[in-house]
Design a protein around this motif. Structure first.
Motif, PDB file in Angstrom:
ATOM      1  N   UNK A  37       0.841  -1.210   0.000  1.00 40.30           N
ATOM      2  CA  UNK A  37       0.000   0.000   0.000  1.00 40.30           C
ATOM      3  C   UNK A  37       0.875   1.259   0.000  1.00 40.30           C
ATOM      4  N   UNK A  38       1.971   1.236   0.758  1.00 36.79           N
ATOM      5  CA  UNK A  38       2.883   2.383   0.794  1.00 36.79           C
ATOM      6  C   UNK A  38       3.541   2.613  -0.566  1.00 36.79           C
ATOM      7  N   UNK A  39       3.955   1.529  -1.219  1.00 39.23           N
ATOM      8  CA  UNK A  39       4.561   1.656  -2.546  1.00 39.23           C
ATOM      9  C   UNK A  39       3.553   2.191  -3.556  1.00 39.23           C
ATOM     10  N   UNK A  40       2.332   1.681  -3.517  1.00 38.60           N
ATOM     11  CA  UNK A  40       1.299   2.187  -4.432  1.00 38.60           C
ATOM     12  C   UNK A  40       1.084   3.676  -4.227  1.00 38.60           C
ATOM     13  N   UNK A  45       1.735   9.040  -6.290  1.00 41.15           N
ATOM     14  CA  UNK A  45       2.141  10.435  -6.115  1.00 41.15           C
ATOM     15  C   UNK A  45       3.197  10.829  -7.152  1.00 41.15           C
ATOM     16  N   UNK A  46       4.148   9.939  -7.368  1.00 39.87           N
ATOM     17  CA  UNK A  46       5.210  10.195  -8.339  1.00 39.87           C
ATOM     18  C   UNK A  46       4.622  10.352  -9.750  1.00 39.87           C
ATOM     19  N   UNK A 125      11.020  -1.972  -6.987  1.00 37.02           N
ATOM     20  CA  UNK A 125      11.120  -0.577  -6.552  1.00 37.02           C
ATOM     21  C   UNK A 125      12.272   0.127  -7.259  1.00 37.02           C
ATOM     22  N   UNK A 126      13.433  -0.516  -7.312  1.00 38.44           N
ATOM     23  CA  UNK A 126      14.581   0.079  -7.998  1.00 38.44           C
ATOM     24  C   UNK A 126      14.286   0.281  -9.486  1.00 38.44           C
ATOM     25  N   UNK A 127      13.669  -0.721 -10.079  1.00 32.40           N
ATOM     26  CA  UNK A 127      13.333  -0.659 -11.504  1.00 32.40           C
ATOM     27  C   UNK A 127      12.384   0.510 -11.784  1.00 32.40           C
ATOM     28  N   UNK A 128      11.365   0.641 -10.968  1.00 31.33           N
ATOM     29  CA  UNK A 128      10.376   1.688 -11.191  1.00 31.33           C
ATOM     30  C   UNK A 128      10.976   3.069 -10.959  1.00 31.33           C
ATOM     31  N   UNK A 129      11.781   3.222  -9.914  1.00 30.42           N
ATOM     32  CA  UNK A 129      12.458   4.505  -9.680  1.00 30.42           C
ATOM     33  C   UNK A 129      13.362   4.869 -10.857  1.00 30.42           C
ATOM     34  N   UNK A 130      14.115   3.888 -11.351  1.00 23.83           N
ATOM     35  CA  UNK A 130      15.013   4.130 -12.476  1.00 23.83           C
ATOM     36  C   UNK A 130      14.229   4.499 -13.736  1.00 23.83           C
ATOM     37  N   UNK A 131      13.100   3.833 -13.959  1.00 26.05           N
ATOM     38  CA  UNK A 131      12.287   4.154 -15.137  1.00 26.05           C
ATOM     39  C   UNK A 131      11.727   5.572 -15.058  1.00 26.05           C
TER      40      UNK A 131
END
Length: 168
Positions: A37-40, A45-46, A125-131
Motif C-alpha cells: 500500500x505504501x509503494x502504491x 504520487x510520483x 522498486x529500484x526498476x520503477x524509480x530508475x524508469x
C-alpha cells in the motif's frame, strides 16, 4: 417550472465539466499485489506529479503470464482507467514486459532503455524509480530543455544551395 429545469440542467452540466478535470485516481494497476500500500501511494504520487509536470500519464500494470496477447489488456487499461490521451503504459509479468505509448509518449519508446531496467537484476522498486528518472530525462529533453555545453556547428542549420546569401 421552466426555470427549475434550466437550473437543474446547468447544475448537471457544471458537475459533468468538473469531473473532466479531476485527477486520475490511480496509476498502478496491481491485480497480483506486487506493490505494498505504501509503494502504491508513493508511485501514484510520483506519477501524478509527472503527469502534472509533463502532461503524460505513466501507468504500471502487472499481468499474468498466461495472457495470449498482453497488448489487449494494455489497451483495456488505457481505455478504462487512463484519463490522459498522452500515456505510457508499462505492463509486466515475471516472464516479459511490454511498453505501449499513446499520444506524445511515442517518442519515448526505445527497447534498449526498457531492457536495461527490466533485465538489470533490479528489485521492482529500484526498476520503477530508475524508469521514472529515465522518463523524466527523456521527456525533459523533448520539452525544450537543452544542454548548456552544446556547441553550435557552423553551417549545420542553414543550406544555401542557390547561393543567395554571402558568408556573413
Amino acid at each position: 417550472m421552466k426555470k427549475v429545469m434550466i437550473f437543474l440542467l446547468l447544475c448537471t452540466f457544471m458537475l459533468t465539466s468538473m469531473q473532466l478535470v479531476q485527477a486520475q485516481d490511480s496509476y498502478i494497476v496491481d491485480h497480483y499485489d506486487q506493490f505494498s500500500a505504501d509503494e502504491e501511494q508513493y508511485y501514484n504520487e510520483k506519477a501524478s506529479t509527472f503527469e502534472q509536470q509533463y502532461d503524460l500519464s505513466v501507468m504500471i500494470v502487472n499481468l499474468e503470464t498466461t495472457y495470449d496477447d498482453p497488448t489487449d489488456e494494455v489497451h483495456r487499461v488505457y481505455s478504462d482507467e487512463c484519463d490522459n490521451n498522452n500515456a505510457l503504459i508499462i505492463a509486466y509479468s515475471d516472464a516479459y514486459y511490454i511498453v505501449v505509448p499513446y499520444g506524445s509518449a511515442v517518442s519515448l519508446i526505445n527497447d534498449s532503455i526498457w531492457d536495461a531496467y527490466y533485465n538489470g537484476g533490479y528489485t521492482m522498486t529500484q526498476r520503477t524509480d530508475a524508469l521514472f528518472a529515465k522518463m523524466q530525462e527523456l521527456v525533459g529533453s523533448n520539452h525544450g530543455v537543452e544542454d548548456e555545453d552544446e556547441e553550435v556547428e557552423k553551417g549545420a542549420y542553414f543550406v544555401d544551395d542557390a547561393q543567395l546569401f554571402d558568408a556573413s
